[in-house]
Design an enzyme around this catalytic site. Sequence first.
Site, PDB file in Angstrom:
ATOM      1  N   ASN A   9      21.810  74.756 -20.798  1.00 24.93           N
ATOM      2  CA  ASN A   9      21.491  76.036 -20.171  1.00 24.93           C
ATOM      3  C   ASN A   9      22.197  77.135 -20.964  1.00 24.93           C
ATOM      4  O   ASN A   9      23.407  77.300 -20.856  1.00 24.93           O
ATOM      5  CB  ASN A   9      21.971  76.010 -18.702  1.00 24.93           C
ATOM      6  CG  ASN A   9      21.801  77.349 -18.010  1.00 24.93           C
ATOM      7  OD1 ASN A   9      21.166  78.267 -18.544  1.00 24.93           O
ATOM      8  ND2 ASN A   9      22.362  77.475 -16.819  1.00 24.93           N
ATOM      9  N   TRP A  10      21.421  77.870 -21.737  1.00 22.59           N
ATOM     10  CA  TRP A  10      22.022  78.901 -22.600  1.00 22.59           C
ATOM     11  C   TRP A  10      22.462  80.123 -21.797  1.00 22.59           C
ATOM     12  O   TRP A  10      23.142  81.003 -22.327  1.00 22.59           O
ATOM     13  CB  TRP A  10      21.036  79.344 -23.677  1.00 22.59           C
ATOM     14  CG  TRP A  10      20.567  78.254 -24.600  1.00 22.59           C
ATOM     15  CD1 TRP A  10      20.935  76.928 -24.582  1.00 22.59           C
ATOM     16  CD2 TRP A  10      19.625  78.381 -25.674  1.00 22.59           C
ATOM     17  NE1 TRP A  10      20.280  76.232 -25.566  1.00 22.59           N
ATOM     18  CE2 TRP A  10      19.471  77.103 -26.251  1.00 22.59           C
ATOM     19  CE3 TRP A  10      18.895  79.449 -26.191  1.00 22.59           C
ATOM     20  CZ2 TRP A  10      18.615  76.875 -27.332  1.00 22.59           C
ATOM     21  CZ3 TRP A  10      18.038  79.230 -27.269  1.00 22.59           C
ATOM     22  CH2 TRP A  10      17.915  77.946 -27.829  1.00 22.59           C
ATOM     23  N   LYS A  11      22.019  80.200 -20.545  1.00 20.94           N
ATOM     24  CA  LYS A  11      22.285  81.391 -19.722  1.00 20.94           C
ATOM     25  C   LYS A  11      21.820  82.635 -20.511  1.00 20.94           C
ATOM     26  O   LYS A  11      20.814  82.561 -21.214  1.00 20.94           O
ATOM     27  CB  LYS A  11      23.751  81.440 -19.314  1.00 20.94           C
ATOM     28  CG  LYS A  11      24.191  80.109 -18.652  1.00 20.94           C
ATOM     29  CD  LYS A  11      25.515  80.145 -17.981  1.00 20.94           C
ATOM     30  CE  LYS A  11      25.811  78.780 -17.363  1.00 20.94           C
ATOM     31  NZ  LYS A  11      27.032  78.744 -16.591  1.00 20.94           N
ATOM     32  N   HIS A  92      20.398  77.895  -9.371  1.00 21.38           N
ATOM     33  CA  HIS A  92      21.684  77.892 -10.079  1.00 21.38           C
ATOM     34  C   HIS A  92      22.679  78.766  -9.304  1.00 21.38           C
ATOM     35  O   HIS A  92      22.297  79.812  -8.764  1.00 21.38           O
ATOM     36  CB  HIS A  92      21.503  78.413 -11.506  1.00 21.38           C
ATOM     37  CG  HIS A  92      22.712  78.153 -12.351  1.00 21.38           C
ATOM     38  ND1 HIS A  92      23.851  78.920 -12.264  1.00 21.38           N
ATOM     39  CD2 HIS A  92      22.966  77.185 -13.259  1.00 21.38           C
ATOM     40  CE1 HIS A  92      24.766  78.432 -13.097  1.00 21.38           C
ATOM     41  NE2 HIS A  92      24.253  77.379 -13.718  1.00 21.38           N
ATOM     42  N   GLU A  94      24.780  80.820 -10.219  1.00 21.40           N
ATOM     43  CA  GLU A  94      24.837  82.221 -10.672  1.00 21.40           C
ATOM     44  C   GLU A  94      23.684  83.026 -10.074  1.00 21.40           C
ATOM     45  O   GLU A  94      23.838  84.214  -9.771  1.00 21.40           O
ATOM     46  CB  GLU A  94      24.839  82.272 -12.211  1.00 21.40           C
ATOM     47  CG  GLU A  94      26.187  81.819 -12.770  1.00 21.40           C
ATOM     48  CD  GLU A  94      26.130  81.176 -14.149  1.00 21.40           C
ATOM     49  OE1 GLU A  94      25.118  81.323 -14.842  1.00 21.40           O
ATOM     50  OE2 GLU A  94      27.123  80.504 -14.502  1.00 21.40           O
ATOM     51  N   GLU A 163      26.594  70.926  -9.505  1.00 24.03           N
ATOM     52  CA  GLU A 163      27.440  71.827 -10.285  1.00 24.03           C
ATOM     53  C   GLU A 163      28.476  72.471  -9.363  1.00 24.03           C
ATOM     54  O   GLU A 163      28.184  73.502  -8.729  1.00 24.03           O
ATOM     55  CB  GLU A 163      26.597  72.921 -10.929  1.00 24.03           C
ATOM     56  CG  GLU A 163      25.578  72.418 -11.922  1.00 24.03           C
ATOM     57  CD  GLU A 163      25.242  73.472 -12.974  1.00 24.03           C
ATOM     58  OE1 GLU A 163      25.413  73.176 -14.152  1.00 24.03           O
ATOM     59  OE2 GLU A 163      24.841  74.590 -12.606  1.00 24.03           O
ATOM     60  N   GLY A 169      32.146  77.239 -16.127  1.00 28.38           N
ATOM     61  CA  GLY A 169      32.678  78.269 -17.021  1.00 28.38           C
ATOM     62  C   GLY A 169      34.180  78.454 -16.912  1.00 28.38           C
ATOM     63  O   GLY A 169      34.738  79.416 -17.439  1.00 28.38           O
ATOM     64  N   SER A 209      31.596  72.802 -17.013  1.00 32.35           N
ATOM     65  CA  SER A 209      32.545  72.612 -18.110  1.00 32.35           C
ATOM     66  C   SER A 209      32.428  71.242 -18.793  1.00 32.35           C
ATOM     67  O   SER A 209      33.419  70.693 -19.261  1.00 32.35           O
ATOM     68  CB  SER A 209      33.989  72.841 -17.626  1.00 32.35           C
ATOM     69  OG  SER A 209      34.154  74.179 -17.184  1.00 32.35           O
ATOM     70  N   GLY A 230      26.478  74.252 -19.973  1.00 35.17           N
ATOM     71  CA  GLY A 230      26.413  75.673 -20.260  1.00 35.17           C
ATOM     72  C   GLY A 230      27.018  75.978 -21.621  1.00 35.17           C
ATOM     73  O   GLY A 230      26.389  75.794 -22.671  1.00 35.17           O
ATOM     74  N   GLY A 231      28.266  76.425 -21.619  1.00 35.62           N
ATOM     75  CA  GLY A 231      28.929  76.887 -22.842  1.00 35.62           C
ATOM     76  C   GLY A 231      28.817  75.940 -24.028  1.00 35.62           C
ATOM     77  O   GLY A 231      28.528  76.381 -25.156  1.00 35.62           O
TER      78      GLY A 231
HETATM   79  P1  13P Z   1      29.541  75.561 -18.241  1.00 39.16           P
HETATM   80  O1  13P Z   1      29.197  74.247 -18.912  1.00 39.16           O
HETATM   81  O2  13P Z   1      29.692  76.688 -19.182  1.00 39.16           O
HETATM   82  O3  13P Z   1      30.688  75.385 -17.290  1.00 39.16           O
HETATM   83  O4  13P Z   1      28.271  75.939 -17.340  1.00 39.16           O
HETATM   84  C1  13P Z   1      27.753  74.997 -16.486  1.00 39.16           C
HETATM   85  C2  13P Z   1      26.476  75.501 -15.945  1.00 39.16           C
HETATM   86  O5  13P Z   1      26.459  76.426 -15.145  1.00 39.16           O
HETATM   87  C3  13P Z   1      25.229  74.917 -16.438  1.00 39.16           C
HETATM   88  O6  13P Z   1      24.134  75.328 -15.696  1.00 39.16           O
END
Ligand code: 13P
Length: 249
Positions: A9-11, A92, A94, A163, A169, A209, A230-231
């Site tokens: 997930n590149w966000k 999600h 977020e 999650e 994050g 993470s 994510g990251g």
């Molecule tokens: P991180 O891997 O950056 O913690 O993000 C997780 C996430 O929200 C994937 O959708």
Amino acid sequence: MRKPIVAGNWKMNGSGSFAAKMCEQINLFAENLDVEVVLSPPSVYLSQVQQAAKNYSAAAQNVHFAASGAFTGEISVAMLQDLGCQYVLVGHSERREIFAENQQWVADKVAAVVDATMVPILCIGETLAQRQQGEAHAVVKQQLLSAISSLQLSADQLVVAYEPIWAIGTGETATPEQAQEIHKYIRGVLAEQLSAEMANKTRILYGGSVNAETAAELFSQPDIDGGLVGGASLKIEDFKIICSAAANI
Ligand code: 13P
């Protein structure tokens, strides 16, 4: 046997040139990998990522549940279908927290995505305060059931991503034991709601993470079927290591 999935997930990160490089490298890397690799770029790059796809699938990060209409800035399931997109992230944290998506919207989105024969990756997870108050099970159960209870689903129509919000994050990953405990619980809820067979076949991903160091141990847990990353999905070499870790499940 559940085929593992690793979804990046590149966000709101990346660029056209990043997408081009990532697609090319993942096509090469994933050719003989026994893992379903999914790339979820920002919507403006979705067409590019989908068109380049040979050995991975593309996922939208969001969708609207209405068929069409006056919803400035939104994208419909038909538009995603048009692109050939297979997966859609729904719910999600977020989206829930920053954009105030409520459970009814999440349920409507899941229904719209399933109806359009795409697969929702339904994200659920508790906050730190909820975990500390011993509410993690109740929260994920409620999020899961409110999203799927009106649907007749088969195992290939749903992917669940657990999650925990406190691990997103933050660099703080749930321990493999913590994650496994909730994943097993989620599978139990799916068994009650749908059937034991369906629950056994449904992929449940861990997100929060996940990185090149932690992936292998997380993915070695019996109820963890891969990750939503994510990251670390923005670092091509790290993402490949995470994908390889899932291949060894
Ligand atoms: P991180 O891997 O950056 O913690 O993000 C997780 C996430 O929200 C994937 O959708």
